[in-house]
Design a protein around this motif. Sequence first.
Motif, PDB file in Angstrom:
ATOM      1  N   PRO A   1       0.886  -1.209   0.082  1.00 28.37           N
ATOM      2  CA  PRO A   1      -0.164   0.340   0.050  1.00 28.37           C
ATOM      3  C   PRO A   1       0.818   0.964  -0.156  1.00 28.37           C
ATOM      4  CG  PRO A   1      -1.198  -1.656   1.932  1.00 28.37           C
ATOM      5  CD  PRO A   1       0.439  -2.082   1.053  1.00 28.37           C
TER       6      PRO A   1
ATOM      7  N   GLU B   1      -3.832   1.244   6.590  1.00 32.31           N
ATOM      8  CA  GLU B   1      -5.645   1.058   6.172  1.00 32.31           C
ATOM      9  C   GLU B   1      -5.938   1.737   4.782  1.00 32.31           C
ATOM     10  OE1 GLU B   1      -8.268  -1.984   6.038  1.00 32.31           O
ATOM     11  OE2 GLU B   1      -6.784  -1.591   7.031  1.00 32.31           O
ATOM     12  N   ALA B   2      -6.641   2.681   4.467  1.00 35.15           N
ATOM     13  CA  ALA B   2      -7.423   4.212   4.251  1.00 35.15           C
ATOM     14  C   ALA B   2      -6.165   3.350   2.395  1.00 35.15           C
ATOM     15  CB  ALA B   2      -6.794   5.444   4.215  1.00 35.15           C
TER      16      ALA B   2
ATOM     17  N   ALA C   1      -4.886   0.894   1.664  1.00 36.56           N
ATOM     18  CA  ALA C   1      -5.286  -1.088   1.557  1.00 36.56           C
ATOM     19  C   ALA C   1      -6.776  -0.458   1.625  1.00 36.56           C
ATOM     20  CB  ALA C   1      -5.045  -1.072   2.577  1.00 36.56           C
ATOM     21  N   ASP C   2      -7.334  -0.339   1.705  1.00 30.10           N
ATOM     22  CA  ASP C   2      -8.551   0.227   0.666  1.00 30.10           C
ATOM     23  C   ASP C   2      -8.361   0.851  -0.489  1.00 30.10           C
ATOM     24  OD1 ASP C   2     -10.259  -0.536   3.265  1.00 30.10           O
ATOM     25  OD2 ASP C   2     -10.558   1.368   3.756  1.00 30.10           O
ATOM     26  N   LEU C   3      -7.708   1.813  -0.880  1.00 32.17           N
ATOM     27  CA  LEU C   3      -7.728   2.184  -2.076  1.00 32.17           C
ATOM     28  C   LEU C   3      -7.051   1.077  -3.164  1.00 32.17           C
ATOM     29  CD1 LEU C   3      -7.332   4.798  -4.256  1.00 32.17           C
ATOM     30  CD2 LEU C   3      -4.813   4.939  -3.377  1.00 32.17           C
TER      31      LEU C   3
ATOM     32  N   ARG D   1      -7.784  -2.529  -2.883  1.00 29.65           N
ATOM     33  CA  ARG D   1      -9.074  -2.513  -2.710  1.00 29.65           C
ATOM     34  C   ARG D   1     -10.304  -2.458  -3.644  1.00 29.65           C
ATOM     35  NH1 ARG D   1      -8.798  -3.072   2.542  1.00 29.65           N
ATOM     36  NH2 ARG D   1      -7.529  -4.862   3.205  1.00 29.65           N
ATOM     37  N   ALA D   2      -9.852  -1.142  -3.832  1.00 29.73           N
ATOM     38  CA  ALA D   2     -11.356   0.290  -5.029  1.00 29.73           C
ATOM     39  C   ALA D   2     -10.433  -0.144  -5.760  1.00 29.73           C
ATOM     40  CB  ALA D   2     -11.249   1.053  -4.861  1.00 29.73           C
TER      41      ALA D   2
ATOM     42  N   THR E   1      -5.038  -7.138  -4.153  1.00 28.59           N
ATOM     43  CA  THR E   1      -5.093  -6.978  -2.853  1.00 28.59           C
ATOM     44  C   THR E   1      -3.680  -7.287  -1.812  1.00 28.59           C
ATOM     45  OG1 THR E   1      -5.880  -9.590  -3.647  1.00 28.59           O
ATOM     46  CG2 THR E   1      -4.900  -9.679  -1.456  1.00 28.59           C
TER      47      THR E   1
ATOM     48  N   ASN F   1       0.249  -6.808   3.827  1.00 27.06           N
ATOM     49  CA  ASN F   1       1.174  -5.544   4.721  1.00 27.06           C
ATOM     50  C   ASN F   1       2.318  -5.859   5.023  1.00 27.06           C
ATOM     51  OD1 ASN F   1      -0.450  -8.534   4.610  1.00 27.06           O
ATOM     52  ND2 ASN F   1       0.187  -8.613   6.603  1.00 27.06           N
TER      53      ASN F   1
END
Length: 80
Positions: free
Chosen positions: A12, A40-41, A43-45, A47-48, A52, A55
Amino acid sequence: MDDQQSFETYNPWTVVNVVFEHLADVGLHPTFGAGGHPGEAAADLLRALGITPDNQGDARVSLDIQHTLAQMRAHQLPES
């Protein structure tokens, strides 16, 4: 996604760096994770985008591992 298709992972922080550099190049001043850890933000990007998150390099994972190892040592090797 097709079962035969492999999943791609990505750190990420690499994405954060690329996005921030691009935004800065166009004159913007981005902030990321102002409400806490930005991982986490990021990682969310990913995922969007259908990627995957990996970490690897996430300090929280390393801290969790160190904490778990310390607990195991304390349980297995109690001080006399």
